[in-house]
Design a protein around this motif. Structure first.
Motif, PDB file in Angstrom:
ATOM      1  N   LYS A  27     -18.168  10.335 -11.996  1.00  0.00           N
ATOM      2  CA  LYS A  27     -17.305  10.763 -13.013  1.00  0.00           C
ATOM      3  C   LYS A  27     -15.868  10.448 -12.764  1.00  0.00           C
ATOM      4  N   LEU A  28     -15.218   9.740 -13.301  1.00  0.00           N
ATOM      5  CA  LEU A  28     -13.894   9.688 -12.954  1.00  0.00           C
ATOM      6  C   LEU A  28     -12.887  10.300 -14.204  1.00  0.00           C
ATOM      7  N   TYR A  29     -11.783  10.739 -13.766  1.00  0.00           N
ATOM      8  CA  TYR A  29     -11.011  11.348 -14.557  1.00  0.00           C
ATOM      9  C   TYR A  29      -9.519  11.338 -14.047  1.00  0.00           C
ATOM     10  N   ARG A  30      -8.473  11.209 -15.113  1.00  0.00           N
ATOM     11  CA  ARG A  30      -7.399  11.050 -14.733  1.00  0.00           C
ATOM     12  C   ARG A  30      -6.558  12.291 -15.725  1.00  0.00           C
ATOM     13  N   PRO A  31      -5.832  13.072 -15.035  1.00  0.00           N
ATOM     14  CA  PRO A  31      -5.007  13.897 -15.931  1.00  0.00           C
ATOM     15  C   PRO A  31      -4.018  13.444 -16.668  1.00  0.00           C
ATOM     16  N   ILE A  32      -3.431  14.304 -17.496  1.00  0.00           N
ATOM     17  CA  ILE A  32      -2.234  13.499 -18.343  1.00  0.00           C
ATOM     18  C   ILE A  32      -0.841  13.798 -17.615  1.00  0.00           C
ATOM     19  N   GLU A  33      -0.635  12.626 -17.346  1.00  0.00           N
ATOM     20  CA  GLU A  33       0.802  12.401 -16.610  1.00  0.00           C
ATOM     21  C   GLU A  33       1.804  11.767 -17.270  1.00  0.00           C
TER      22      GLU A  33
ATOM     23  N   LEU B 167     -14.275   6.235   0.389  1.00  0.00           N
ATOM     24  CA  LEU B 167     -15.827   5.763   0.771  1.00  0.00           C
ATOM     25  C   LEU B 167     -16.765   6.696  -0.080  1.00  0.00           C
ATOM     26  N   ILE B 168     -17.596   6.337  -0.839  1.00  0.00           N
ATOM     27  CA  ILE B 168     -18.492   6.833  -1.658  1.00  0.00           C
ATOM     28  C   ILE B 168     -19.871   7.119  -0.972  1.00  0.00           C
ATOM     29  N   SER B 169     -20.363   8.381  -1.136  1.00  0.00           N
ATOM     30  CA  SER B 169     -21.506   8.672  -0.415  1.00  0.00           C
ATOM     31  C   SER B 169     -22.638   8.045  -1.119  1.00  0.00           C
ATOM     32  N   GLU B 170     -23.712   7.652  -0.336  1.00  0.00           N
ATOM     33  CA  GLU B 170     -24.900   7.043  -0.885  1.00  0.00           C
ATOM     34  C   GLU B 170     -25.807   8.033  -1.560  1.00  0.00           C
ATOM     35  N   SER B 171     -25.661   9.367  -1.529  1.00  0.00           N
ATOM     36  CA  SER B 171     -26.669  10.159  -2.280  1.00  0.00           C
ATOM     37  C   SER B 171     -26.533   9.975  -3.618  1.00  0.00           C
ATOM     38  N   ASN B 172     -27.585  10.441  -4.556  1.00  0.00           N
ATOM     39  CA  ASN B 172     -27.865  10.285  -5.799  1.00  0.00           C
ATOM     40  C   ASN B 172     -26.946  11.505  -6.761  1.00  0.00           C
ATOM     41  N   ASN B 173     -26.361  12.290  -6.179  1.00  0.00           N
ATOM     42  CA  ASN B 173     -25.631  13.245  -6.893  1.00  0.00           C
ATOM     43  C   ASN B 173     -24.323  12.488  -7.684  1.00  0.00           C
ATOM     44  N   ILE B 174     -23.847  13.165  -8.833  1.00  0.00           N
ATOM     45  CA  ILE B 174     -22.820  12.660  -9.263  1.00  0.00           C
ATOM     46  C   ILE B 174     -21.529  13.017  -8.807  1.00  0.00           C
ATOM     47  N   GLU B 175     -20.525  12.415  -8.319  1.00  0.00           N
ATOM     48  CA  GLU B 175     -19.341  12.651  -7.727  1.00  0.00           C
ATOM     49  C   GLU B 175     -18.335  12.775  -8.907  1.00  0.00           C
ATOM     50  N   VAL B 176     -17.513  13.711  -8.580  1.00  0.00           N
ATOM     51  CA  VAL B 176     -16.262  13.914  -9.456  1.00  0.00           C
ATOM     52  C   VAL B 176     -15.281  13.378  -8.661  1.00  0.00           C
ATOM     53  N   ILE B 177     -14.425  12.375  -9.045  1.00  0.00           N
ATOM     54  CA  ILE B 177     -13.234  11.798  -8.578  1.00  0.00           C
ATOM     55  C   ILE B 177     -11.869  11.748  -9.722  1.00  0.00           C
ATOM     56  N   LYS B 178     -10.962  12.584  -9.114  1.00  0.00           N
ATOM     57  CA  LYS B 178      -9.712  12.494  -9.723  1.00  0.00           C
ATOM     58  C   LYS B 178      -8.619  11.103  -9.303  1.00  0.00           C
ATOM     59  N   VAL B 179      -8.289  10.633 -10.367  1.00  0.00           N
ATOM     60  CA  VAL B 179      -7.431   9.510 -10.218  1.00  0.00           C
ATOM     61  C   VAL B 179      -5.850  10.095 -10.585  1.00  0.00           C
ATOM     62  N   THR B 180      -4.977   9.927  -9.722  1.00  0.00           N
ATOM     63  CA  THR B 180      -3.620  10.511 -10.259  1.00  0.00           C
ATOM     64  C   THR B 180      -2.657   9.601  -9.420  1.00  0.00           C
ATOM     65  N   GLY B 181      -1.369   9.653 -10.088  1.00  0.00           N
ATOM     66  CA  GLY B 181      -0.272   8.922  -9.236  1.00  0.00           C
ATOM     67  C   GLY B 181       0.419   9.669  -8.362  1.00  0.00           C
ATOM     68  N   ASN B 182       1.187   9.200  -7.560  1.00  0.00           N
ATOM     69  CA  ASN B 182       1.750   9.907  -6.435  1.00  0.00           C
ATOM     70  C   ASN B 182       3.205  10.449  -6.963  1.00  0.00           C
ATOM     71  N   LYS B 183       3.253  11.778  -7.086  1.00  0.00           N
ATOM     72  CA  LYS B 183       4.393  12.408  -7.861  1.00  0.00           C
ATOM     73  C   LYS B 183       5.847  11.749  -7.188  1.00  0.00           C
ATOM     74  N   PHE B 184       5.968  11.900  -6.079  1.00  0.00           N
ATOM     75  CA  PHE B 184       7.206  11.554  -5.246  1.00  0.00           C
ATOM     76  C   PHE B 184       7.661  10.167  -5.642  1.00  0.00           C
ATOM     77  N   LEU B 185       6.748   9.175  -5.495  1.00  0.00           N
ATOM     78  CA  LEU B 185       6.785   7.848  -5.436  1.00  0.00           C
ATOM     79  C   LEU B 185       7.079   7.561  -6.902  1.00  0.00           C
ATOM     80  N   ASN B 186       6.315   7.948  -7.993  1.00  0.00           N
ATOM     81  CA  ASN B 186       6.648   7.602  -9.430  1.00  0.00           C
ATOM     82  C   ASN B 186       7.713   8.437 -10.244  1.00  0.00           C
TER      83      ASN B 186
END
Length: 139
Positions: free
Chosen positions: A5-11, A63-82
């Motif tokens: 599960k991927l999510y990106r907060p409002i930026e 690195l994503i684990s090989e288990s069958n559990n659903i992983e939650v991953i947050k994708v966001t921008g680097n605040k300082f650089l952006n």
């Protein structure tokens, strides 16, 4: 099949750009501002490296684990650089004022030194640290 599960907060920055999500170097999907997606990945691929990319910059590999559990991953921008890094361009006219104001050799040398440091910082940010513009974080 592995589910992520991927999510990106409002930026406020990068709001008009979508982030490419790559798994083992292959594009899986795009993630827009404020969007959430669930992707399925075949278990036959072995070790999975997830990475986000925007134009020529991106994130470090996760690195994503090989288990069958659903992983939650947050994708966001680097605040300082952006957010703060674009203001570095505003320092270029100030170095010009220091370099060309007056006849003092000391001010000219200080201005040239600041200009060289700015240029090295910008070049380093766009080349060496290009994998730090985005963050991929396991939640």
């Amino acid at each position: 099949m592995k589910k992520i599960k991927l999510y990106r907060p409002i930026e406020n920055f990068n709001k008009n750009c979508s982030y490419e999500i790559l798994v083992n170097g292959k594009k899986m999907t795009d993630l827009k501002n404020g969007e959430e997606k669930v992707i399925g990945i075949s278990n036959e691929l072995g070790k999975l490296n997830l990475r986000a990319k925007i134009q020529w910059c991106g994130s470090e590999k996760l690195l994503i684990s090989e288990s069958n559990n659903i992983e939650v991953i947050k994708v966001t921008g680097n605040k300082f650089l952006n957010r703060q890094m674009p203001f570095a361009g505003g320092l270029f006219p100030l170095t010009g004022i220091v370099i060309f104001s007056g006849n003092s050799e000391l001010f000219k040398n200080i201005g040239i030194g600041i200009l060289i440091l700015l240029l090295l910082g910008l070049i380093g940010t766009l080349t060496i640290w290009k994998s730090r513009w985005l963050k991929v974080i396991r939640e």
